[in-house]
Design a protein around this motif. Sequence first.
Motif, PDB file in Angstrom:
ATOM      1  N   HIS A 376       0.945  -1.099   0.093  1.00 25.73           N
ATOM      2  CA  HIS A 376       0.152   0.194   0.086  1.00 25.73           C
ATOM      3  C   HIS A 376       0.901   1.371  -0.006  1.00 25.73           C
ATOM      4  CE1 HIS A 376      -2.291  -3.487   1.881  1.00 25.73           C
ATOM      5  NE2 HIS A 376      -3.221  -2.626   1.443  1.00 25.73           N
ATOM      6  N   THR A 377       1.876   1.296   0.967  1.00 26.41           N
ATOM      7  CA  THR A 377       2.447   2.771   1.044  1.00 26.41           C
ATOM      8  C   THR A 377       3.408   2.816   0.031  1.00 26.41           C
ATOM      9  OG1 THR A 377       2.321   2.424   3.465  1.00 26.41           O
ATOM     10  CG2 THR A 377       3.898   3.942   2.923  1.00 26.41           C
ATOM     11  N   GLY A 378       4.098   1.817  -0.421  1.00 23.95           N
ATOM     12  CA  GLY A 378       4.940   2.172  -1.519  1.00 23.95           C
ATOM     13  C   GLY A 378       4.260   2.476  -2.969  1.00 23.95           C
ATOM     14  N   ASP A 379       3.191   1.867  -3.119  1.00 24.35           N
ATOM     15  CA  ASP A 379       2.389   2.151  -4.380  1.00 24.35           C
ATOM     16  C   ASP A 379       1.657   3.481  -4.055  1.00 24.35           C
ATOM     17  OD1 ASP A 379       3.355  -0.207  -5.423  1.00 24.35           O
ATOM     18  OD2 ASP A 379       1.291  -1.170  -4.997  1.00 24.35           O
ATOM     19  N   GLN A 380       1.235   3.784  -3.098  1.00 24.76           N
ATOM     20  CA  GLN A 380       0.832   5.178  -2.856  1.00 24.76           C
ATOM     21  C   GLN A 380       1.566   6.287  -2.991  1.00 24.76           C
ATOM     22  OE1 GLN A 380      -0.563   5.956   1.201  1.00 24.76           O
ATOM     23  NE2 GLN A 380      -2.621   6.774   0.513  1.00 24.76           N
ATOM     24  N   TYR A 381       2.911   6.243  -2.466  1.00 26.89           N
ATOM     25  CA  TYR A 381       3.875   7.259  -2.739  1.00 26.89           C
ATOM     26  C   TYR A 381       4.600   7.411  -4.274  1.00 26.89           C
ATOM     27  CZ  TYR A 381       4.257   8.734   1.977  1.00 26.89           C
ATOM     28  OH  TYR A 381       4.088   9.506   3.148  1.00 26.89           O
ATOM     29  N   ALA A 382       4.556   6.076  -4.908  1.00 30.56           N
ATOM     30  CA  ALA A 382       5.005   6.157  -6.144  1.00 30.56           C
ATOM     31  C   ALA A 382       3.851   6.827  -7.106  1.00 30.56           C
ATOM     32  CB  ALA A 382       5.235   4.626  -6.607  1.00 30.56           C
ATOM     33  N   LEU A 383       2.665   6.490  -6.948  1.00 30.11           N
ATOM     34  CA  LEU A 383       1.574   7.091  -7.828  1.00 30.11           C
ATOM     35  C   LEU A 383       1.685   8.554  -7.507  1.00 30.11           C
ATOM     36  CD1 LEU A 383      -0.872   4.391  -7.361  1.00 30.11           C
ATOM     37  CD2 LEU A 383       0.147   4.906  -9.383  1.00 30.11           C
ATOM     38  N   ALA A 384       1.662   8.965  -6.303  1.00 30.51           N
ATOM     39  CA  ALA A 384       1.572  10.515  -5.680  1.00 30.51           C
ATOM     40  C   ALA A 384       2.829  11.378  -6.569  1.00 30.51           C
ATOM     41  CB  ALA A 384       1.894  10.536  -4.288  1.00 30.51           C
ATOM     42  N   ALA A 385       3.904  10.636  -6.739  1.00 34.47           N
ATOM     43  CA  ALA A 385       4.986  11.546  -7.117  1.00 34.47           C
ATOM     44  C   ALA A 385       4.729  11.200  -8.713  1.00 34.47           C
ATOM     45  CB  ALA A 385       6.408  10.581  -7.096  1.00 34.47           C
TER      46      ALA A 385
END
Length: 738
Positions: A376-385
């Motif tokens: 969740h967190t890794g994907d969330q930050y990657a998409l945010a970037a």
Amino acid sequence: MPDTTIHNLSRRRFVQGAAAGLTLGFSLPAALAAGAPKAIAASAGAASAGATFEPNAFVRIGSDDTVTVISKHLEMGQGTYTGLATILADELDADWATVRVEGAPADAKRYNNLLWGPAQGTGGSTAMANSWEQMRKAGATARAMLVAAAARQWQVPAEQIQVRQGVVSHPASGRKARFGQLAQAAAAEAVPANVRLKDPKDFTLIGKVAPRKDTAEKVNGKARFTQDVHLPGMLVAVVAHPPRFGATVKSFDASRAKAVKGVVDVVQIPQGVAVLARDTWSAKKGRDALSVTWDESAAFKLGSEEILARYRELAKKPGAVARSEGQVEPALAQAAKVLTAEFDFPYLAHAAMEPMNCVVQFDGQQCEVWNGEQMHTGDQYALAALFGIPPEKVVIHMLYAGGSFGRRASKSADYVLEAAQIVKATGGRAPVKMVWLREDDMRAAYYRPLNHHRLEAALDAQGRLVAWRHRLVGQSIMKGSAMEPAMVKNGIDATSVEGASSLPYAIPNLQVELHTPEDIPVPVLWWRSVGSTHTAYSTEVFLDQVAKAAGKDPVALRLELLAAHPRHAGVLKLAADKAGWGQPLAPGQDGARRGRGVAVHESFRSYVAQVVEVTVAKDGSLKVDRVVCAVDCGVAINPDNVRSQVEGGIGFALSAALYGEITLKEGRVEQGNFDQYPILRINEMPKVETYIVPSAEAPTGMGEPPVPPLAPALANAIAAATGKWLTRLPLRTGELAA
């Protein structure tokens, strides 16, 4: 919020309609790290609309008596939903029939994996281990507030109130109330700072067999997978990926693809060229018609055998030291006997039932994702970037996943970013469901690294094992990822040597070394049980060779060397006893040879020993007859689920041992589907017996630990039957002909 109604089609619709009649990697900001949540979110205590009671982030009780457990971990077939619900429901004293489970949103402040720090995700067999106390406290907190509400309403001491199977009662006065009747009043009570947890002797669900919470939905077709998501105006995308790693798009002609009925658009993305259509089949046909010219000037063009040849040369030289005890070199030089063995392990595909897929929608301010979400967190930050928005503006809806074996826990958010790149390339004008076909999943994916091992062992004049040197060569999974600083120390990737560097046997002179080639760009990732998939094989097979050279029984030698490791020894003794170790096997028919082999291994803090029985025919054909498995995983939250994981892990490991192999030829992956990457058939599955060591220790993982011991126990059984050691996987059984 868009309409996310599931339109079940074809087989799914058939299952639903006929059910009644059937009788058959990432970086986290310092601010987030500093704000790591407590075990139980204390921001609750207020009721949502109506009479819903939500005392913390993990449980919600409705006026209809429904107890909803919020799972921060993905259910991908391993039983997470059932395990987490069991822990919480036991402390709550809920009626199991009223318990349901739903996936948590991406929110590391409330749902972080406590063993990972401020990051939410599922992996490393950590779901039960990191949630054990957390979910117990969540259930106990809700129970205490229900009791407090009843005590206030009935004007009786809380100590006189009992809770059993979703009913709160005061025996002295005969008053009773269901959870739903107390929900609104309980929501008004203060959240207790401390709660008393049950004495294990009072458990009513933990340690018992409770029906799985995902079975019914998966049988009747109501379970929601990514393929079940259909948003208004949604397009389906299939991507043409480069045929070699490192190649890029030079040019493409989309005219024929756009002429395919149903195709809407063709766009270039960093990963290749995406064809968007109204449905999957049209997108595939469009991709088939697409003409792409690839720039392969920087592409990788070596084959598997060429890589292995390089690895074998490296293994002749000292590597970075992962573990060193005593003086290995002098001990080898002075030994009465020195044994040497080399082992080769191929690239492996994850080959989960559900290939990679993801639904992404972006409205310019918020990104929404629907998929079997594992990181969740890794994907969330990657998409945010990617979209240039704050992470909290990335909303992830966690659905069921049809397997993963590590693949959906992408260190680079690769397939999720691929779907988002398509949305971005089309200007966000429509939601996109990106679908990988099986060939994409095998040829454009990540793999268990190819590895080569070289081992040496020294015996003294009395046949005692006095030295052991183990050199490993293989790509690093962690290098280049955001997890490298934590997982790679002094050039050693912990996942490369785990199981070897943690070898439990008492050997006075021991050294483990690692070579990590940096010029191999084949994408690699953890695969179910990670480094232990190859280290358990080489160490346990080589130890059997040592036992033979020393004239010792393989079980006896292991027990002698495990005096300081009682949990290893405990499962080994149990498996050997239940398998009848030392007793002769019934003879084979028509000249067939029979053998029994053993292996023991610890991974993810769980201890597993397996004894395998095989029959080898004259022509070398192999039949695995029986596997006896003993496990020590601490408290067995749901014994039936433990047995299921053992059986599934053994089938998974046996499939890899007999067939699993991804090969490269001039840089191209040769396998594309199950005709070239066969998997175990049901008629090849052996009889499996599982024995669980009773334990009061905190629970540990069971998703991965049953995998490592199977292949070495199988190889040792084959050697016992034939006298031949197979040191390359998958097993070349053609070498076993009499």
